[in-house]
Motif scaffolding. Structure first.
Motif, PDB file in Angstrom:
ATOM      1  N   GLN A   1       0.833  -1.313   0.139  1.00  0.00           N
ATOM      2  CA  GLN A   1       0.054   0.010  -0.075  1.00  0.00           C
ATOM      3  C   GLN A   1       0.958   1.176   0.064  1.00  0.00           C
ATOM      4  OE1 GLN A   1      -2.208  -1.146   3.554  1.00  0.00           O
ATOM      5  NE2 GLN A   1      -3.961  -1.504   2.187  1.00  0.00           N
ATOM      6  N   VAL A   2       1.975   1.298   0.744  1.00  0.00           N
ATOM      7  CA  VAL A   2       2.891   2.400   0.614  1.00  0.00           C
ATOM      8  C   VAL A   2       3.599   2.615  -0.541  1.00  0.00           C
ATOM      9  CG1 VAL A   2       4.789   3.294   1.825  1.00  0.00           C
ATOM     10  CG2 VAL A   2       3.171   2.303   3.272  1.00  0.00           C
ATOM     11  N   GLU A   3       4.133   1.480  -1.107  1.00  0.00           N
ATOM     12  CA  GLU A   3       4.654   1.730  -2.506  1.00  0.00           C
ATOM     13  C   GLU A   3       3.890   1.972  -3.510  1.00  0.00           C
ATOM     14  OE1 GLU A   3       7.693  -1.581  -2.127  1.00  0.00           O
ATOM     15  OE2 GLU A   3       8.658  -0.451  -0.323  1.00  0.00           O
ATOM     16  N   GLU A   4       2.824   1.189  -3.474  1.00  0.00           N
ATOM     17  CA  GLU A   4       1.906   1.116  -4.932  1.00  0.00           C
ATOM     18  C   GLU A   4       0.883   2.216  -4.617  1.00  0.00           C
ATOM     19  OE1 GLU A   4       1.255  -2.996  -6.154  1.00  0.00           O
ATOM     20  OE2 GLU A   4       3.171  -3.532  -5.908  1.00  0.00           O
ATOM     21  N   GLY A   5       0.455   2.475  -3.449  1.00  0.00           N
ATOM     22  CA  GLY A   5      -0.491   3.503  -3.376  1.00  0.00           C
ATOM     23  C   GLY A   5      -1.870   2.639  -3.148  1.00  0.00           C
ATOM     24  N   VAL A   6      -3.087   3.557  -2.964  1.00  0.00           N
ATOM     25  CA  VAL A   6      -4.342   2.943  -2.931  1.00  0.00           C
ATOM     26  C   VAL A   6      -5.028   3.733  -3.684  1.00  0.00           C
ATOM     27  CG1 VAL A   6      -3.845   2.143  -0.593  1.00  0.00           C
ATOM     28  CG2 VAL A   6      -4.800   4.471  -0.737  1.00  0.00           C
ATOM     29  N   GLY A   7      -6.480   3.088  -4.002  1.00  0.00           N
ATOM     30  CA  GLY A   7      -7.680   3.778  -4.717  1.00  0.00           C
ATOM     31  C   GLY A   7      -8.567   4.437  -3.605  1.00  0.00           C
ATOM     32  N   VAL A   8      -9.232   5.335  -4.164  1.00  0.00           N
ATOM     33  CA  VAL A   8     -10.235   5.860  -3.308  1.00  0.00           C
ATOM     34  C   VAL A   8     -11.536   6.029  -4.185  1.00  0.00           C
ATOM     35  CG1 VAL A   8      -9.046   7.098  -1.809  1.00  0.00           C
ATOM     36  CG2 VAL A   8     -10.105   8.358  -3.734  1.00  0.00           C
ATOM     37  N   VAL A   9     -12.806   5.805  -3.910  1.00  0.00           N
ATOM     38  CA  VAL A   9     -14.079   6.135  -4.584  1.00  0.00           C
ATOM     39  C   VAL A   9     -14.731   7.716  -4.045  1.00  0.00           C
ATOM     40  CG1 VAL A   9     -14.523   4.038  -5.151  1.00  0.00           C
ATOM     41  CG2 VAL A   9     -15.478   4.728  -3.147  1.00  0.00           C
ATOM     42  N   THR A  10     -15.424   8.394  -4.620  1.00  0.00           N
ATOM     43  CA  THR A  10     -16.199   9.464  -4.134  1.00  0.00           C
ATOM     44  C   THR A  10     -17.311   9.219  -4.008  1.00  0.00           C
ATOM     45  OG1 THR A  10     -16.413  10.383  -6.419  1.00  0.00           O
ATOM     46  CG2 THR A  10     -14.428  10.960  -5.292  1.00  0.00           C
ATOM     47  N   LEU A  11     -18.171   9.556  -2.589  1.00  0.00           N
ATOM     48  CA  LEU A  11     -19.393   9.681  -2.254  1.00  0.00           C
ATOM     49  C   LEU A  11     -19.942  11.025  -1.923  1.00  0.00           C
ATOM     50  CD1 LEU A  11     -19.015   6.351  -0.363  1.00  0.00           C
ATOM     51  CD2 LEU A  11     -19.912   6.477  -2.517  1.00  0.00           C
ATOM     52  N   PRO A  12     -21.124  11.011  -1.849  1.00  0.00           N
ATOM     53  CA  PRO A  12     -21.731  12.442  -1.340  1.00  0.00           C
ATOM     54  C   PRO A  12     -21.434  12.312   0.367  1.00  0.00           C
ATOM     55  CG  PRO A  12     -23.268  11.335  -2.293  1.00  0.00           C
ATOM     56  CD  PRO A  12     -22.200  10.394  -2.404  1.00  0.00           C
ATOM     57  N   ASP A  13     -20.814  13.440   0.872  1.00  0.00           N
ATOM     58  CA  ASP A  13     -20.753  13.652   2.272  1.00  0.00           C
ATOM     59  C   ASP A  13     -22.155  13.930   2.955  1.00  0.00           C
ATOM     60  OD1 ASP A  13     -19.986  14.224   4.792  1.00  0.00           O
ATOM     61  OD2 ASP A  13     -18.550  15.496   4.190  1.00  0.00           O
ATOM     62  N   ILE A  14     -22.525  12.905   3.573  1.00  0.00           N
ATOM     63  CA  ILE A  14     -23.849  12.814   4.141  1.00  0.00           C
ATOM     64  C   ILE A  14     -23.847  12.985   5.617  1.00  0.00           C
ATOM     65  CG2 ILE A  14     -25.081  11.701   2.400  1.00  0.00           C
ATOM     66  CD1 ILE A  14     -25.096   8.959   4.250  1.00  0.00           C
ATOM     67  N   ARG A  15     -22.834  13.453   6.140  1.00  0.00           N
ATOM     68  CA  ARG A  15     -22.364  13.582   7.590  1.00  0.00           C
ATOM     69  C   ARG A  15     -23.190  14.848   8.094  1.00  0.00           C
ATOM     70  NH1 ARG A  15     -16.236  13.513   8.233  1.00  0.00           N
ATOM     71  NH2 ARG A  15     -16.666  15.035   6.797  1.00  0.00           N
ATOM     72  N   TRP A  16     -23.219  14.990   9.640  1.00  0.00           N
ATOM     73  CA  TRP A  16     -23.833  16.281  10.154  1.00  0.00           C
ATOM     74  C   TRP A  16     -22.767  17.405   9.959  1.00  0.00           C
ATOM     75  CZ3 TRP A  16     -23.586  17.439  16.021  1.00  0.00           C
ATOM     76  CH2 TRP A  16     -22.444  17.377  16.417  1.00  0.00           C
ATOM     77  N   ARG A  17     -23.222  18.426  10.231  1.00  0.00           N
ATOM     78  CA  ARG A  17     -22.270  19.645   9.908  1.00  0.00           C
ATOM     79  C   ARG A  17     -21.435  19.953  10.790  1.00  0.00           C
ATOM     80  NH1 ARG A  17     -26.750  23.740   7.376  1.00  0.00           N
ATOM     81  NH2 ARG A  17     -28.091  22.518   8.581  1.00  0.00           N
ATOM     82  N   ARG A  18     -21.092  19.171  11.921  1.00  0.00           N
ATOM     83  CA  ARG A  18     -19.841  19.425  12.695  1.00  0.00           C
ATOM     84  C   ARG A  18     -19.023  18.182  12.776  1.00  0.00           C
ATOM     85  NH1 ARG A  18     -20.306  23.198  16.428  1.00  0.00           N
ATOM     86  NH2 ARG A  18     -18.044  22.831  16.322  1.00  0.00           N
ATOM     87  N   PRO A  19     -18.561  17.772  11.476  1.00  0.00           N
ATOM     88  CA  PRO A  19     -17.527  16.620  11.822  1.00  0.00           C
ATOM     89  C   PRO A  19     -16.196  16.992  12.340  1.00  0.00           C
ATOM     90  CG  PRO A  19     -17.726  17.429   9.593  1.00  0.00           C
ATOM     91  CD  PRO A  19     -18.849  18.174  10.095  1.00  0.00           C
ATOM     92  N   ASP A  20     -16.109  18.454  12.735  1.00  0.00           N
ATOM     93  CA  ASP A  20     -14.845  18.952  13.194  1.00  0.00           C
ATOM     94  C   ASP A  20     -14.694  18.300  14.582  1.00  0.00           C
ATOM     95  OD1 ASP A  20     -17.219  20.545  13.341  1.00  0.00           O
ATOM     96  OD2 ASP A  20     -15.749  21.935  15.073  1.00  0.00           O
ATOM     97  N   ILE A  21     -15.819  18.095  15.131  1.00  0.00           N
ATOM     98  CA  ILE A  21     -16.076  17.109  16.674  1.00  0.00           C
ATOM     99  C   ILE A  21     -15.449  15.970  16.421  1.00  0.00           C
ATOM    100  CG2 ILE A  21     -17.553  17.049  18.800  1.00  0.00           C
ATOM    101  CD1 ILE A  21     -19.070  19.437  17.783  1.00  0.00           C
ATOM    102  N   LYS A  22     -14.652  15.308  17.112  1.00  0.00           N
ATOM    103  CA  LYS A  22     -14.243  13.751  16.953  1.00  0.00           C
ATOM    104  C   LYS A  22     -15.250  12.969  17.915  1.00  0.00           C
ATOM    105  CE  LYS A  22     -10.363  10.842  16.379  1.00  0.00           C
ATOM    106  NZ  LYS A  22     -10.778  10.355  15.067  1.00  0.00           N
ATOM    107  N   SER A  23     -16.548  13.021  17.351  1.00  0.00           N
ATOM    108  CA  SER A  23     -17.705  12.139  18.084  1.00  0.00           C
ATOM    109  C   SER A  23     -17.627  10.801  17.613  1.00  0.00           C
ATOM    110  CB  SER A  23     -19.096  12.848  17.956  1.00  0.00           C
ATOM    111  OG  SER A  23     -19.684  12.405  16.906  1.00  0.00           O
ATOM    112  N   VAL A  24     -18.189   9.611  18.394  1.00  0.00           N
ATOM    113  CA  VAL A  24     -18.232   8.427  17.991  1.00  0.00           C
ATOM    114  C   VAL A  24     -19.558   8.357  17.229  1.00  0.00           C
ATOM    115  CG1 VAL A  24     -17.255   7.743  20.053  1.00  0.00           C
ATOM    116  CG2 VAL A  24     -19.514   7.706  20.126  1.00  0.00           C
TER     117      VAL A  24
END
Ligand code: PMP
Length: 286
Positions: free
Chosen positions: A126-149
């Motif tokens: 993973q470090v040497e070859e890298g990884v893939g990401v997909v994109t998805l809508p951010d459906i979280r609440w509007r305070r993800p700056d708070i590290k809540s569970v």
């Protein structure tokens, strides 16, 4: 060595460690947490994690269960009892246990749980070859700056990424800009060589790894720009990567299946990974 968990003043066998059924962390996700990387017996950027913990607690008006000095000794005792020198330290603080009702119950004591895990960082592949990401809508609440569970959108996104054969999902706001990953911050390198990551407002968690890396950029002679970037810009960026306490820095080589640049980790991310490993090694005995 059998695993030990700290719960509200007691060190218990992990199998038997539990909180009350009416704990507000369990009932309402009325709780915050931190994950701290442990390398060579050292807690990486512990002070920044504790600072963020206090910010999360303050935003939710949850009382600190003990002083920082006491918390630090519990953390060290959990590492010692579990024999963890390389892995991750997890801590969670909930508002406490009380008869189920939305308003804050008066006079309750916060719940503190501390556990440790031996775990490897990302694989060499993973470090040497890298990884893939997909994109998805951010459906979280509007305070993800708070590290809540309260992590349902995060784990649903991670699951969707895994089912698509990707390592992470990058979450996208209504303007088409990437906020962050489900458990990591998102970065790109532009054609001009600028290192870009979203500004730490209320739309993202201000990652401790993000902060650590920002501190290293100037020394590496790189220019940081904190601004939103779109999915389209990320797909045509020179390089992309993600940061988190459990992975440090990982190259992102595909977004939604399309290769970034030539599809291999670029020179900037490789340099930054090395610089960050130096930052980690300087704190540990490793
Ligand atoms: N964003 C989110 C949503 C996360 O869950 C995490 C990991 N806790 C991060 C970013 C990265 O933060 P850190 O570097 O402090 O692990």
């Amino acid at each position: 060595m059998s695993r030990i968990a700290y719960v509200n003043g007691r060190y218990l066998p992990h199998r038997r460690a539990s909180v009350h059924v009416e704990d507000r962390g369990f009932q309402f996700a009325d709780a915050v947490y931190e994950v701290i990387a442990v390398r060579g017996g050292a807690l990486i950027d512990e002070e920044l994690h504790l600072k963020r913990l206090h910010r999360s607690l303050g935003e939710l008006r949850i009382a600190a269960p003990m002083s920082d000095a006491a918390l630090k000794s519990v953390i060290r005792e959990v590492l010692r009892r579990n024999g963890v020198a390389d892995g991750a330290l997890y801590l969670q603080i909930s508002r406490g246990a009380a008869r189920r009702d939305f308003p804050f119950p008066p006079g309750i004591e916060p719940t503190l749980v501390v556990t440790a895990q031996r775990r490897r960082g990302p694989s060499t592949k993973q470090v040497e070859e890298g990884v893939g990401v997909v994109t998805l809508p951010d459906i979280r609440w509007r305070r993800p700056d708070i590290k809540s569970v309260a992590l349902l959108p995060n784990l649903l996104g991670k699951q969707q990424a895994r089912e698509a054969g990707a390592f992470e999902a990058w979450l996208v706001d209504r303007d088409g800009n990437v906020t962050e990953g489900t458990s990591s911050n998102a970065w790109i390198v532009t054609a001009a060589g600028e290192v870009v990551t979203r500004q730490a407002d209320t739309s993202i968690l201000n990652g401790v790894t993000r902060l650590g890396l920002i501190g290293l950029l100037a020394r590496e002679g790189l220019t940081l720009v904190e601004r939103p970037f779109s999915v389209a810009e990320a797909k045509t960026a020179r390089e992309a990567f993600l940061t988190s306490s459990t992975n440090f820095i990982l190259p992102v080589v595909t977004i939604d299946g399309a290769p970034i640049g030539n599809g291999y980790p670029g020179s900037v991310v490789r340099r930054l990974r090395q610089a960050y490993e130096g930052h980690v090694a300087a704190q540990g005995a490793a």
